[in-house]
Structure formats: structure tokens, C-alpha cells
Design an enzyme around this catalytic site. Structure first.
Site, PDB file in Angstrom:
ATOM      1  CD  GLU A   1      -1.820   2.189   1.764  1.00  0.00           C
ATOM      2  OE1 GLU A   1      -1.324   3.212   1.252  1.00  0.00           O
ATOM      3  OE2 GLU A   1      -1.916   2.468   3.008  1.00  0.00           O
TER       4      GLU A   1
ATOM      5  CB  CYS B   1      -1.447   6.972   1.854  1.00  0.00           C
ATOM      6  SG  CYS B   1       0.071   6.575   2.116  1.00  0.00           S
TER       7      CYS B   1
END
Length: 463
Positions: free
Chosen positions: A228, A262
Site C-alpha cells: 500500500e 496516503c
């Protein structure tokens, strides 16, 4: 070389830890492998009991763990408390659902009995980031341990106290020694670590270069990875949207974790018919933020985690301004520091900033701005918004704001991202899979999909 815990509010070093020695690393690897041999055969009920206990440990000590996070990486204390609570939630979620997620799946074939069985792999390495020091780890650990794997944590080097505290949580919960261990070590040692046969797979949350490095090292060993990585998440606002709600969500989404997330909304693609009102409203929200000591009540924006993050962000913002962008608010680091106490002058500060009228060719086109900076682009249509949204190499999350069903469906179907949230900002939830596409990574965490990443999906055929 030591692993330093540095207070980002002041820049003062709190404590320096020794890196794990080769002998101690070997001992931990051996312990993980030995523990797995028996741990894999524990019942789901027993694992769930331990995992529920881990959630209880988190909840009972949430203030202490939250202060540790704020001390090491600077997030406001209230959001740190919420992070501990969310970590407890993911523990309870997998304690409650892992057995059902991993139940045998019968198949109809020409065999007397055929099915799919899910079995653990062994020791899984987690390479985790500093921005959510507890949540990122627990969203890996809860499904991995409930599946019968054991975990080894290589945490970010600026949060060593958090890394050690997390290992302690699992010890206090009653998990067997060796079920979850922290390795205080630098990134340069990861490739040799994943080459060890006792490491069966690896997960990483972090930057693109870090993800590429781990994937390359694991690829040479034919070991699975889940990555990720970064995001330049678009936040699309159309004229039919509830504008007040969209503006409030935009400010919350961008300032989450001092802008260091993020999945934070980073590029705001706003229809020109409502752009003036959106920009004015967002500016008011940013102006109302309180920057300061993240331990203090009422502070909504603290320091960034490291000096290098501040330096990169300042370079990106200045490059946009030099090429013709306008700072609607913020952008001046010196002006912000002038308002802060003397002891904070050596901290990692950046003001909440909104850039508008951004010309093509600036870093805002392709790069992730990892801090409290909103990039506002005006668009003339949904077609243009989708084109700009998809124009970057990243694809983690996307938020779309519209009351028109046809527009909603287009955003759901056409935005290139691992998650699309309509009339809400993007967030992770234990009940739903989480991850990205393109250079934002591959694989999924959370949900049923997350627990299936690190298991052997075994076909069973009995005549």
C-alpha cells in the site's frame, strides 16, 4: 547506528535505541519459526480470546499509547486517541469474523468431497510507516495472527517507542512468545531479512521507492508481497453537490494526520460554476485551524514528522508558486514559526496552505504533497475532472461529490482508484477491503479480502 526517537514538535532527541544485533535477529527468527509450529494449530476460539484481550489492552491504555504517538510523530493527541480506538476495533473485528472468513468452501466436482481450505503461511514480515504508527500495524497484525501466521515488525525508524509498545500489547494479551515481535533495524537490512527462508511473505505500507525495493527483494526469493503505497487522491466536486458539506469534508480530509495520510484528499477538482464559493469556504476552514503543540487541547494541526518532509513540501510549494500558482492561504513557513513559542522553532512546521490557479507542468500534476497543502483545480465538466483525476500514476482513493445519480455512477465506474467514496471523504474501515491500483500498490488489507492475502488457498480433492 542507533534508532532515534525525536520529538518533531521541538526537534529534541528523546532516546536512541540500539539496532538489533545479528545474533538477536537470528534468535527472533528462530523463535518465530518455532512458535508458528504450534501456534498454527491453536483454535480460532483461542486466537480470538487473545485478540479480544489485545483490544482491551489498547482501550485501557489509550491515553498512554496516544501520547507516545504524538511524542514521536506529532499528530494531535485527540486523533492519536482515536487511532488507538480504531486499532482496538480491527482486533475485535477479526476476532469475531476470522473463523467465518477462513471456513472451508465446498466445491461441486466429480470427487466424493472437494473443497478449498485456507491455511497459514508462517512468519510474515510487516514493514510499516510512521504516519499511523498503531493503526497501520494492527490492520496487518489482526488478520495475520487470526489466520494462524506469526508476525515480525520492522517499523519506521522514527517511531521505535511505538514499535516496542505494540509488541508489548500482544505480550500482555497472552499471545505466545514469538507470535509477534518487533525488530529495531534500518531499511538497509530488509533485503537480507526477506532472503531468510523463515520469512514466508511481506507487507509494506509506505513510499513508492520503499515498495519497489521490498517487492524486488521478495521477487528474487519468489515471496508474496502486499503493498500500500502513496496517493494523490482526487476530490471531485460538481454543482449538484451539497457545497457546505463538501467544503467541511474537504478541510477534514486534507488536514487528517497533519496532512500526512496516503488517502488524504490532495487534489480538489472543482467545477468552475461553484469554484469561487468552494475556495472561499475552504479558506475559511483553513484559517480557523489551530497550529501548535499537538499535546494541547484544541490544537488541530501539529508538526510534520521529520525535517525532510518539511523540506520536500516547501520545495514543491515554492516550485508551484514560482511557476505562477497562487497561495490562497499559507505557504510561508517563516511566518508560521514567528507565531510559535521559542522552544518550537527547531520543530518540523508547515502552515495549512491552499494553492489555486496552478498552471500545467508543476509538481502538483503528478507528485504527492505529503503535508497540509490543498491543490485546487477548476474544471469545466465531469469529463475534464475524471481526465485530470486519472492523469497521475497513482490510484489509491477518490472522493466524488454529486447528488446526480448518473454523475455518481460515472465517478464510481471511471475513477481509477482502489476505493471511490461518494459524498464522503475516503477512509479505511475493517469491514471493507483497502488498497490501491497503478503505482499505489497491489493486494488488499482489511475485510475478508485482507485475511486471504497471507494464507495458502489449498484445493482439497477426496475420492
Amino acid at each position: 547506528m542507533g534508532i532515534a526517537s525525536i520529538n518533531p514538535t521541538t526537534g529534541v532527541t528523546i532516546q536512541v535505541f540500539d539496532e538489533i544485533s545479528e545474533a538477536d535477529l537470528e534468535a527472533k527468527l528462530a523463535q518465530a519459526a518455532e512458535t508458528f509450529l504450534t501456534y498454527r494449530h491453536t483454535s480460532f476460539d483461542q486466537r480470538a480470546e487473545w485478540m479480544q484481550a489485545a483490544a482491551t489492552v489498547l482501550e485501557r491504555n489509550k491515553q498512554a499509547y496516544a501520547k507516545l504517538m504524538t511524542l514521536e510523530m506529532g499528530k494531535p493527541l485527540a486523533s492519536a486517541v482515536a487511532e488507538v480506538e480504531k486499532s482496538a476495533w480491527v482486533c475485535r473485528f477479526y476476532a469475531d469474523h476470522a473463523e467465518d472468513f477462513l471456513a472451508d468452501v465446498p466445491a461441486s466436482t466429480d470427487a466424493s468431497r472437494s473443497l478449498v481450505r485456507y491455511q497459514p503461511l508462517g512468519a510474515i514480515l510487516a514493514v510499516m510507516p510512521w504516519n499511523f504508527p498503531f493503526w497501520q500495524v494492527f490492520r496487518f497484525a489482526a488478520p495475520a495472527l487470526m489466520a494462524g501466521n506469526v508476525g515480525l515488525l520492522k517499523h519506521a525508524s522514527n517511531v521505535p517507542q511505538c514499535a516496542l509498545a505494540i509488541e508489548e500489547v500482544f505480550q500482555k494479551a497472552g499471545f505466545p512468545t514469538g507470535a509477534f515481535q518487533t525488530l529495531l533495524m534500518g531499511a538497509s537490512r530488509i533485503a537480507d531479512l526477506v532472503a531468510d527462508d523463515r520469512i514466508k511473505a511481506a507487507a509494506l505500507t509506505g513510499s513508492e521507492p520503499a515498495g519497489a525495493s521490498l517487492a524486488s527483494a521478495c521477487g528474487r526469493q519468489i515471496k508474496k508481497t502486499v503493498l500500500e503505497l502513496g496517493g494523490t487522491d482526487p476530490f471531485v466536486v460538481m454543482p449538484s453537490a451539497d457545497l457546505d458539506e463538501a467544503i467541511a469534508a474537504a478541510a477534514t480530509a486534507r488536514m487528517l494526520n497533519n496532512g500526512q495520510s496516503c488517502i488524504a484528499a490532495k487534489r480538489f477538482l472543482v467545477h468552475e460554476a461553484i469554484a469561487d464559493a468552494f475556495e472561499a469556504g475552504l479558506r475559511d476552514k483553513f484559517a480557523a485551524l489551530t497550529v501548535g503543540d499537538p499535546m494541547a487541547e484544541g490544537v488541530t494541526v501539529g508538526p510534520l514528522a521529520t525535517p525532510s518532509i518539511c523540506e520536500e513540501l516547501e520545495q514543491q510549494v515554492n516550485a508551484c508558486l514560482d511557476q505562477g500558482a497562487t497561495a490562497l492561504i499559507g505557504g510561508d513557513v517563516a511566518a508560521l514559526k514567528a507565531t510559535l513559542p521559542a522552544e518550537f522553532q527547531t520543530g518540523n512546521w508547515f502552515p495549512p496552505t491552499i494553492l489555486t490557479q496552478i498552471p500545467p507542468g508543476t509538481p502538483a500534476d503528478q507528485e504527492e504533497f505529503f503535508g497540509p497543502v490543498a491543490l485546487v483545480f477548476r474544471v469545466s465538466s465531469l469529463d475534464e475532472a475524471i481526465q485530470i483525476a486519472n492523469s497521475t500514476p497513482l490510484g489509491l482513493g477518490a472522493s466524488g461529490w454529486s447528488q446526480a445519480p448518473a454523475e455518481q455512477e460515472r465517478m464510481i465506474n471511471e475513477l481509477e482508484a482502489g476505493a471511490v467514496f461518494i459524498n464522503s471523504f475516503v477512509k479505511s474501515d475493517p469491514r471493507l477491503p483497502f488498497g490501491g491500483i497503478k503505482r499505489s500498490g497491489y493486494g488488499r488489507e482489511l475485510g475478508r479480502e485482507g485475511i486471504l492475502e497471507f494464507v495458502n488457498t489449498k484445493t482439497v480433492w477426496v475420492k
